[in-house]
Design an enzyme around this catalytic site. Structure first.
Site, PDB file in Angstrom:
ATOM      1  N   LYS A 138      65.438  19.122 191.263  1.00  0.00           N
ATOM      2  CA  LYS A 138      65.024  17.719 191.190  1.00  0.00           C
ATOM      3  C   LYS A 138      66.088  16.831 191.832  1.00  0.00           C
ATOM      4  O   LYS A 138      65.796  15.877 192.554  1.00  0.00           O
ATOM      5  CB  LYS A 138      64.794  17.309 189.729  1.00  0.00           C
ATOM      6  CG  LYS A 138      63.550  17.964 189.124  1.00  0.00           C
ATOM      7  CD  LYS A 138      63.482  17.872 187.607  1.00  0.00           C
ATOM      8  CE  LYS A 138      62.338  18.753 187.096  1.00  0.00           C
ATOM      9  NZ  LYS A 138      62.203  18.795 185.647  1.00  0.00           N
ATOM     10  N   GLN A 182      64.311  16.465 180.098  1.00  0.00           N
ATOM     11  CA  GLN A 182      64.088  17.861 180.489  1.00  0.00           C
ATOM     12  C   GLN A 182      63.710  18.699 179.271  1.00  0.00           C
ATOM     13  O   GLN A 182      64.435  18.724 178.279  1.00  0.00           O
ATOM     14  CB  GLN A 182      65.356  18.419 181.160  1.00  0.00           C
ATOM     15  CG  GLN A 182      65.198  19.823 181.703  1.00  0.00           C
ATOM     16  CD  GLN A 182      64.219  19.919 182.875  1.00  0.00           C
ATOM     17  OE1 GLN A 182      64.175  19.060 183.744  1.00  0.00           O
ATOM     18  NE2 GLN A 182      63.425  20.970 182.897  1.00  0.00           N
ATOM     19  N   ASP A 225      57.300  11.918 184.136  1.00  0.00           N
ATOM     20  CA  ASP A 225      56.624  13.179 183.821  1.00  0.00           C
ATOM     21  C   ASP A 225      55.201  12.958 183.296  1.00  0.00           C
ATOM     22  O   ASP A 225      54.462  13.914 183.096  1.00  0.00           O
ATOM     23  CB  ASP A 225      57.423  13.950 182.747  1.00  0.00           C
ATOM     24  CG  ASP A 225      58.179  15.125 183.344  1.00  0.00           C
ATOM     25  OD1 ASP A 225      57.881  15.490 184.502  1.00  0.00           O
ATOM     26  OD2 ASP A 225      59.052  15.676 182.652  1.00  0.00           O
TER      27      ASP A 225
END
Ligand code: NAD
Length: 276
Positions: free
Chosen positions: A48, A92, A115
């Protein structure tokens, strides 16, 4: 058989991203929060970071130890929500079990939720409103479109019902007029469902769960699974044998995983637009 390359599709999307970024004067920034030392998480965060750097997007990783409390994380997220320099916030996953995952995720401002996992974004997606779409699901839909897979009227069988992949695919596929079946760990006779599928999307995490005898000749196969065994990556689909009867199939690695990271960059831009 057509190999659906995540790299080729991703390169196409990246050109679109570049055009969008050309029209944005402000510097974008992604903040990733990691809790603990999970090895796979570190690998994913690194990819990322690289993707952000390649688009000149600022990247910051905040690391907490395993024994962190909900309150500390929630306070940090609130601080990031209010920081105008921060475009996107990503927690995460996985995080340790003692933490209240839903509460922490839902502290993220939905306009910074890169997300697409907050209840607001999930609700909007299911209500056909503009929303941030979870990266892997978005990548899969973009891949199906890029490889001109017909969705309208097609029988799509999703295997796996996670919030990250299986569930967000349901509204996205329905919006494209597909007939959607979702199979999971309690499904009786997975094979009978799969043999009815024009398109199979498998996100389980079991090496070679899907074998040639479970697949219709001419089916399209999207393999989301990532199974790391003795340092080698395998999908959920027995690629070497299934490729002989599939019309289109994604490889592992080199398929959906590449798309997921590119979708993250698209989502950072979408978040920026929501905040304008
Ligand atoms: P998960 O790990 O949260 O859940 C697994 C799902 O599989 C569950 O819904 C369960 O019901 C289902 N399942 C388990 N055993 C089954 C069986 N025998 N038959 C049918 N269904 C069964 O799901 P996830 O987070 O979506 O991850 C799934 C896989 O996809 C993992 O290998 C993960 O690493 C991978 N993944 C890849 C990407 C990518 O970018 N390529 C992104 C996310 C997840």
């Amino acid at each position: 058989m057509i190999l659906m390359s995540g790299k080729d599709c991703s390169n196409y999307i990246k050109e679109e991203i570049k055009k969008e970024l050309n029209n944005i004067n402000n510097k974008l920034k992604l903040v990733v929060i990691r809790v603990g030392e999970d090895a796979a998480s570190k690998v994913y965060i690194n990819s990322k970071k690289k993707a952000c750097e390649s688009f000149n997007i600022d990247f910051e990783e905040i690391v907490y130890p395993d024994n962190i409390t909900d309150d500390i994380l929630i306070n940090k997220i609130n601080e990031l929500n209010n920081d105008t320099k921060v475009t996107g916030i990503l927690l995460q996953l996985p995080i340790p079990n003692h933490l209240n995952k839903d509460k922490i995720i839902n502290t993220i401002d939905y306009k910074k939720d890169v997300d697409g996992l907050t209840t607001i974004n999930i609700g909007k997606l299911n209500n056909n409103e503009k929303s941030i779409i979870p990266c892997t699901a978005l990548g899969i839909i973009n891949m199906l479109k890029y490889y001109e897979v017909n969705l309208e009227g097609s029988n799509v069988v999703i295997v796996g019902r996670s919030n990250l992949v299986g569930k967000p695919l349901i509204p996205l596929l329905l919006k494209n007029n597909a007939t959607v079946t979702v199979c999971h760990s309690k499904t009786k006779d997975l094979k009978s469902h799969l043999l009815n599928a024009d398109i199979i999307i498998c996100a389980v995490g079991k090496k070679h769960l899907i074998t040639k005898d479970m697949v219709n000749s001419g089916a399209v196969i999207i393999d989301v699974g990532i199974n790391r065994i003795d340092g080698k990556l395998y999908g959920d689909v027995d690629f070497d044998n299934v490729k002989d009867i599939a019309s289109k199939i994604t490889p592992v690695p080199g398929g959906v995983g590449v798309m997921t990271v590119t979708s993250l960059i698209s989502n950072i831009i979408e978040c920026y637009k929501l905040q304008m």
